[in-house]
Design an enzyme around this catalytic site. Structure first.
Site, mmCIF file in Angstrom:
data_model
loop_
_atom_site.group_PDB
_atom_site.id
_atom_site.type_symbol
_atom_site.label_atom_id
_atom_site.label_comp_id
_atom_site.label_asym_id
_atom_site.label_seq_id
_atom_site.Cartn_x
_atom_site.Cartn_y
_atom_site.Cartn_z
ATOM 1 N N ASP A 52 -17.017 -40.308 -14.777
ATOM 2 C CA ASP A 52 -17.155 -38.759 -14.749
ATOM 3 C C ASP A 52 -17.014 -38.262 -16.119
ATOM 4 O O ASP A 52 -16.794 -37.051 -16.498
ATOM 5 C CB ASP A 52 -15.904 -38.492 -13.680
ATOM 6 C CG ASP A 52 -14.479 -38.749 -14.153
ATOM 7 O OD1 ASP A 52 -14.505 -39.666 -15.374
ATOM 8 O OD2 ASP A 52 -13.645 -38.482 -13.652
ATOM 9 N N ASP A 91 -18.313 -43.244 -10.492
ATOM 10 C CA ASP A 91 -16.837 -42.632 -10.335
ATOM 11 C C ASP A 91 -16.748 -41.692 -9.462
ATOM 12 O O ASP A 91 -17.723 -40.719 -9.336
ATOM 13 C CB ASP A 91 -16.613 -41.802 -11.894
ATOM 14 C CG ASP A 91 -15.391 -42.579 -12.653
ATOM 15 O OD1 ASP A 91 -14.693 -43.161 -11.909
ATOM 16 O OD2 ASP A 91 -15.596 -42.342 -13.899
ATOM 17 N N LYS A 121 -15.525 -45.909 -8.124
ATOM 18 C CA LYS A 121 -14.147 -45.927 -9.084
ATOM 19 C C LYS A 121 -13.372 -44.778 -9.003
ATOM 20 O O LYS A 121 -13.910 -43.723 -8.697
ATOM 21 C CB LYS A 121 -14.672 -46.324 -10.518
ATOM 22 C CG LYS A 121 -13.400 -46.122 -11.458
ATOM 23 C CD LYS A 121 -13.681 -46.726 -12.786
ATOM 24 C CE LYS A 121 -14.199 -45.786 -13.891
ATOM 25 N NZ LYS A 121 -13.342 -44.623 -13.985
ATOM 26 N N GLU A 123 -9.127 -43.247 -9.965
ATOM 27 C CA GLU A 123 -8.106 -43.080 -10.962
ATOM 28 C C GLU A 123 -6.861 -43.414 -9.934
ATOM 29 O O GLU A 123 -6.930 -42.596 -9.019
ATOM 30 C CB GLU A 123 -7.956 -41.954 -11.547
ATOM 31 C CG GLU A 123 -9.160 -41.904 -12.827
ATOM 32 C CD GLU A 123 -9.080 -40.735 -13.420
ATOM 33 O OE1 GLU A 123 -7.892 -40.034 -13.447
ATOM 34 O OE2 GLU A 123 -10.178 -40.399 -14.422
ATOM 35 N N GLU A 186 -6.916 -48.208 -19.112
ATOM 36 C CA GLU A 186 -7.141 -47.484 -20.044
ATOM 37 C C GLU A 186 -5.919 -47.220 -21.035
ATOM 38 O O GLU A 186 -5.093 -46.323 -20.370
ATOM 39 C CB GLU A 186 -7.889 -45.968 -19.751
ATOM 40 C CG GLU A 186 -8.387 -45.232 -20.567
ATOM 41 C CD GLU A 186 -9.300 -43.982 -20.335
ATOM 42 O OE1 GLU A 186 -9.780 -43.899 -19.236
ATOM 43 O OE2 GLU A 186 -9.678 -43.163 -21.159
HETATM 44 O O1 KIV Z 1 -15.631 -41.826 -16.871
HETATM 45 C C1 KIV Z 1 -15.574 -42.903 -17.713
HETATM 46 O O2 KIV Z 1 -16.569 -43.113 -18.377
HETATM 47 C C2 KIV Z 1 -14.663 -43.711 -17.555
HETATM 48 C C3 KIV Z 1 -14.537 -44.932 -18.560
HETATM 49 C C4 KIV Z 1 -13.786 -44.136 -20.028
HETATM 50 C C5 KIV Z 1 -13.836 -46.096 -18.147
HETATM 51 O O3 KIV Z 1 -13.661 -43.615 -16.747
#
Ligand code: KIV
Length: 269
Positions: A52, A91, A121, A123, A186
């Site tokens: 994202d 994401d 993915k 968070e 991160e």
């Molecule tokens: O959105 C993204 O690019 C990420 C990376 C920083 C891991 O989550």
């Protein structure tokens, strides 16, 4: 038609996990379009993340909050068309998994159905364990993302290294227990990332988490030198493509204005 086990050449979620067991480091980069994904895949990256971060590096927003699910899917489709070998993870944008398990399953299922990508993915803290469990339980592989969680930038009051060891360990272990197949760490201290890498059975993919992780991920725009300097401390720019592009565009303008372009070679008889 029955499923053909020979059809996909892509790395799978179990193959990704086997890399940790073999002690083989995992290289992941972000991509948001067909051509970039093709080049990164051919270069041999193990994972491609449609992050994202596209909200910032592609769309020009100041954080990752504005990008929508439809926009993520639009970009993930381009990446999905290009990639032959890497595992492709997308994401889940804010707030597509924060509103309960059913909404999260609906949204993640759209990503898998529409994009030819293999995993999502999100968070997470220990509070999101139930969501991860619901997704995984319904056939949707989840990569968790612990530590600095950019979607909570307003709560954190900025992008800061996350140092609360007990909390980080709790969040990462909750993700593993809930069934996440890997976890992005991160901007956390290297010592904590190394401890987590040792204690978790799933791969840890670091960004600003030091060398002790099972793999590393970078935003490709940072790694290629397409974002303006100064860049965050954890970034290594392997090229300065921003400068190269600006120089090439400047030369083109000069050649057009001076009549040097097009020449005979670039013209038809
Ligand atoms: O959105 C993204 O690019 C990420 C990376 C920083 C891991 O989550």
């Amino acid at each position: 038609m029955s499923a053909n086990p020979e059809r996909s050449q892509r790395l799978t979620v179990p193959a990704f996990q086997a890399m940790k067991r073999r002690g083989q480091k995992i290289a992941v980069l972000t991509a948001y379009d067909f051509s970039t994904a093709l080049m990164l895949d051919q270069a041999g990256v193990d994972g491609i993340l449609v992050g994202d971060s596209l909200s910032m590096v592609v769309q020009g927003h100041e954080n990752t909050l504005p990008v929508t699910l439809d926009e993520m899917i639009y970009h993930a489709k381009m990446v999905g068309r290009a990639v032959q070998r890497a595992l492709v993870v997308v994401d889940m944008p804010f707030p597509t998994y924060q509103l309960g398990a059913i909404r999260a399953i609906e949204n993640a299922a759209r990503i898998l159905k529409e994009t030819h990508c293999q995993a999502v993915k999100l968070e997470s803290t220990a509070d999101q364990a139930e969501i991860i469990e619901a997704l995984v339980g319904n056939g949707i592989p989840v990569m968790a993302h612990v530590g600095l969680r950019p979607q909570t930038v307003h709560v954190m009051g900025g992008y800061r290294v996350q140092r609360e060891e007990q909390r980080l360990v709790q969040d990462a272990k909750a993700a593993e227990q809930a069934g996440a197949f890997a976890v992005v760490l991160e901007c956390i201290p290297s010592s904590v990332a190394a401890r987590l890498t040792e204690e978790l059975s799933i791969p840890t993919i670091g960004i600003g988490a030091g060398p002790g992780c099972d793999g590393q991920v970078l935003v490709s725009h940072d790694m290629l030198g397409l974002t303006p300097q100064p860049r965050p401390r954890h970034v290594r720019a392997y090229a300065e493509l921003g400068e190269t592009i600006a120089r090439a565009a400047g030369q083109f303008c000069e050649d057009v204005r001076s009549g040097q372009f097009p020449g005979e070679k670039e013209s038809f008889a």
